[in-house]
Design an enzyme around this catalytic site. Sequence first.
Site, mmCIF file in Angstrom:
data_model
loop_
_atom_site.group_PDB
_atom_site.id
_atom_site.type_symbol
_atom_site.label_atom_id
_atom_site.label_comp_id
_atom_site.label_asym_id
_atom_site.label_seq_id
_atom_site.Cartn_x
_atom_site.Cartn_y
_atom_site.Cartn_z
ATOM 1 N N PRO A 55 0.825 -1.208 0.000
ATOM 2 C CG PRO A 55 -0.710 -1.534 1.725
ATOM 3 C CD PRO A 55 0.606 -2.041 1.204
ATOM 4 C CG ASP A 56 0.817 5.828 -1.935
ATOM 5 O OD1 ASP A 56 1.893 6.129 -1.406
ATOM 6 O OD2 ASP A 56 0.120 6.626 -2.584
ATOM 7 C CB ALA A 57 0.187 3.235 3.777
ATOM 8 C CG ASN A 120 -3.449 6.393 -2.742
ATOM 9 O OD1 ASN A 120 -4.611 6.416 -3.153
ATOM 10 N ND2 ASN A 120 -2.436 6.781 -3.477
#
Length: 286
Positions: A55-57, A120
Amino acid sequence: MLKRNSASFRSVLASHDVVRVAGAHHALSGVLAQEAGFQAVWSSSFEVSASRCLPDASILSMTEYLEAAANIQKALDIPVVADCDTGYGGNYNVAHMVHEFEGAGITAVCMEDKLFPKMNSFADGDQTLLSTKAFASKIETAKAVQSSEEFFVIARTEALISGAGLDQAVERCFAYADSGADAVLIHSKAPTKDEVLAFLDRWDQRVPVVIVPTTYPDWHIDDVREAGVSVVIYANQGMRATLSALRATYRAIYEAGDTTALEPEIAAVRDIFDLQRMGDWQKLGA
Ligand code: SPV
Ligand code: MG
């Protein structure tokens, strides 16, 4: 030509009414964006994370994002705009980030005004904003520690993403511009461009505006230019196309049992050699 001389983002912006930027996560996709005519490449935190199936986290480290951005930049004549999320922490992290990205030949970075670790913008989860003062301080820090006048810092507000509203978005962008940001990015996840247009209506153009039209795709570049936007980032369409193509290809091979039917539809090995500049390399002699 194996020489590497890329233009700075600032110079590209100075010579275009509107700069068109394509998202990428590795050098090969960056080269294809350049080939298509884009003036810059967005080293997308979403794409770089997704390419690791993460994930874009704020899971990957600054060093991992830097490596991705620098690898893209090394292959291009056009500049990379590095998506640096929140700046990877507080002011110390921002200063280190600027030193490292600038040192690696990146001429533009973007930071967003969410809390670290961030999620995100399109995902459910915490989209809480950092205070205006604290983010303005990050912008001041970035500008204070850059080595070259060329270096370009984009301040991105997530005010519309977080539900804080238009007034917040406008006030924040004024504060960020006044803190030295070279441009502001107004991000929106609305299904139409209306709230971005409402922002533009209130923006006095003290610095250029950047947009990311992912959820409002029906905005032609001529109309974007007309609306007073200076930079458009097509952040993830490349990766989404790759996903569709790979999925279809792997399935077709598996189901057909051989690749005969597929051959006319997929790139030739020679095409890849060209993108690798194989001929230029071979001229060097082994
Ligand atoms: C990215 O491409 O990583 C971005 C744009 O920051 S978004 O995914 O919309 O947050
Ligand atoms: Mg991102």
